[in-house]
Design a protein around this motif. Structure first.
Motif, short mmCIF file in Angstrom:
data_model
loop_
_atom_site.label_atom_id
_atom_site.label_comp_id
_atom_site.label_asym_id
_atom_site.label_seq_id
_atom_site.Cartn_x
_atom_site.Cartn_y
_atom_site.Cartn_z
N ASP A 1 -23.47 10.95 41.43
CA ASP A 1 -23.76 11.65 40.24
C ASP A 1 -22.65 11.21 39.17
O ASP A 1 -22.86 11.04 38.09
N ALA A 2 -21.59 11.78 39.52
CA ALA A 2 -20.24 11.37 38.67
C ALA A 2 -20.06 10.19 38.29
O ALA A 2 -19.84 9.69 37.16
N TYR A 3 -20.44 9.18 39.02
CA TYR A 3 -20.08 7.64 38.84
C TYR A 3 -21.15 7.06 37.83
O TYR A 3 -21.15 6.40 37.04
N ARG A 4 -22.44 7.63 38.01
CA ARG A 4 -23.62 7.07 37.58
C ARG A 4 -23.67 7.95 36.04
O ARG A 4 -24.20 7.17 35.26
N GLU A 5 -23.07 8.95 35.73
CA GLU A 5 -23.28 9.77 34.57
C GLU A 5 -21.91 9.42 33.63
O GLU A 5 -22.18 9.75 32.42
N ALA A 6 -20.94 8.98 34.35
CA ALA A 6 -19.70 8.96 33.46
C ALA A 6 -19.79 7.53 32.55
O ALA A 6 -20.52 6.66 32.98
N PRO A 7 -19.10 7.83 31.41
CA PRO A 7 -19.06 6.38 30.71
C PRO A 7 -18.55 5.30 31.61
O PRO A 7 -17.56 5.55 32.41
N PRO A 8 -18.84 3.87 31.18
CA PRO A 8 -18.47 3.10 32.35
C PRO A 8 -16.84 2.90 32.59
O PRO A 8 -16.27 2.62 33.69
N GLU A 9 -16.01 2.92 31.44
CA GLU A 9 -14.59 3.02 31.58
C GLU A 9 -14.03 4.14 32.53
O GLU A 9 -13.00 3.95 33.18
N VAL A 10 -14.74 5.22 32.16
CA VAL A 10 -14.36 6.39 33.03
C VAL A 10 -14.87 6.28 34.39
O VAL A 10 -13.84 6.69 35.43
N ALA A 11 -15.83 5.62 34.75
CA ALA A 11 -16.20 5.63 36.15
C ALA A 11 -15.12 4.52 36.62
O ALA A 11 -14.88 4.79 37.86
N VAL B 1 -12.06 4.20 35.84
CA VAL B 1 -10.87 4.96 36.12
C VAL B 1 -10.91 5.78 37.34
O VAL B 1 -9.99 6.18 38.37
N LEU B 2 -12.11 6.42 37.67
CA LEU B 2 -12.36 7.33 38.65
C LEU B 2 -12.17 6.54 39.96
O LEU B 2 -11.56 6.93 41.04
N SER B 3 -12.81 5.25 40.07
CA SER B 3 -12.68 4.32 41.16
C SER B 3 -11.36 3.80 41.41
O SER B 3 -11.00 3.96 42.44
N GLY B 4 -10.75 3.19 40.13
CA GLY B 4 -9.52 2.69 40.48
C GLY B 4 -8.43 3.25 40.43
O GLY B 4 -7.24 2.76 40.97
N VAL B 5 -8.34 4.51 39.77
CA VAL B 5 -6.99 5.14 39.55
C VAL B 5 -7.08 6.46 40.03
O VAL B 5 -6.11 6.71 40.99
#
Length: 322
Positions: free
Chosen positions: A222-232, A234-238
């Motif tokens: 849900d967090a990855y689907r709803e977050a803005p692309p750049e925030v998703a 950052v969640l994944s990569g950082v």
């Protein structure tokens, strides 16, 4: 120089929030600060002695001498690359947000810079309470970025994210307090090791939620689907790499015996997460689902490297993280 890496994004965020800047000026200032952060990191790498083991660019100032709580920061050979990942990826994310023209640019850019400083602080902290403060500060802008600028289901995604991360944070806080009091210091460099399995599990579960690792990944899709692309991104990569640092610097380094006792359990769960995440990513109907579950698979692979308990595994884990 370590303190400058931490404070520069915070100072730039406050400046953007306070000054009456238009969107273009706010984005330009944020991008300038992010690029300056990359420049400082390059200086750190250039001056870092990779042939010398141990902490470098160390700075310490005592806060509470009775509890041995201090502002203690520094970088190791592996954490300098995690900091580099952070500053480069966050610069790219800020540049993308500036390019697409996010609404309420001052607030948005300030939150991105605040997140940058918090993550760098996590990778540089050498005091348990300082580490926890940065770890929690990192979550605040993420809640807002997903909850305000996210998609139609952003409120539900944010609530689930808050519930999961707060549960993990409370476990870690309890483990930090017990460990610090029992050791007589909260300093990660001066403190010894512990053989308490419950404290080890408290840290591992908290980092497993943050990574996330199977079966603590309920907030992930849900967090990855709803977050803005750049925030998703950052969640994944950082942000997920804060768990890598925590597992290596705290869970494994400070709890060697419990880590060996639970090695098989962690490796089995990581293997399940690797297979499960890969299969679901292949069947995901959208690219956000692919990113979410491939991130779960990658973090599972990294965890397997960490709990291999050898130099090749640790080196591979850091390489995969960066």
């Amino acid at each position: 120089m370590t303190t400058l890496l931490i404070l520069l994004p915070f100072a730039a965020a406050v400046l953007i929030w306070l000054l009456p800047l238009n969107p273009v000026s706010a984005g330009s200032l944020a991008l300038l600060a992010a690029l300056a952060e990359v420049g400082i990191w390059i200086q750190v790498v250039a001056r870092f002695d990779f042939e010398q083991a141990g902490l470098q660019f160390e700075q310490r100032r005592m806060w509470f001498s009775d509890l041995d709580v201090s502002y203690h920061v520094g970088v190791y050979g592996f954490s300098v690359w995690l900091i580099g990942l952070t500053v480069v990826a966050m610069t790219a994310a800020i540049a993308y947000a500036f390019w697409v023209g996010r609404e309420r640019a001052r607030f948005y850019m300030g939150l991105m810079l605040f997140l940058t400083g918090s993550v760098v602080g996590v990778f540089a902290a050498q005091d348990l309470l300082l580490f926890y403060a940065f770890f929690e500060a990192m979550l605040i802008p993420l809640y807002v970025l997903v909850g305000v600028w996210g998609g139609p289901g952003r409120l539900g995604a944010t609530l689930k994210f808050v519930v999961y991360t707060m549960a993990g944070s409370l476990l870690m806080l309890a483990a930090i307090v017990v460990l610090g009091v029992s050791q007589g210091t909260f300093d990660l460099v001066e403190s010894g090791t512990s053989d308490d399995p419950w404290l080890f599990l408290g840290f591992v579960v908290a980092f497993a939620v943050k990574a996330p690792l199977f079966p603590f990944h309920g907030w992930l899709p849900d967090a990855y689907r709803e977050a803005p692309p750049e925030v998703a991104a950052v969640l994944s990569g950082v942000v997920s790499k804060a768990a890598v640092y925590g597992l290596l610097r705290i869970a494994i380094a400070k709890f060697p015996e419990p880590a060996e006792d639970f090695q098989v359990v962690v490796l089995v769960l990581a293997a399940v997460g690797l297979v499960y995440g890969s299969l679901v990513a292949f069947r995901a109907p959208d690219y956000r689902g692919v990113v979410a579950y491939s991130s779960l698979a990658q973090m599972s692979l990294i965890t397997m490297g960490l709990f291999a308990f050898n130099e090749a595994g640790w080196t591979g884990a850091i390489l995969q993280s960066v």
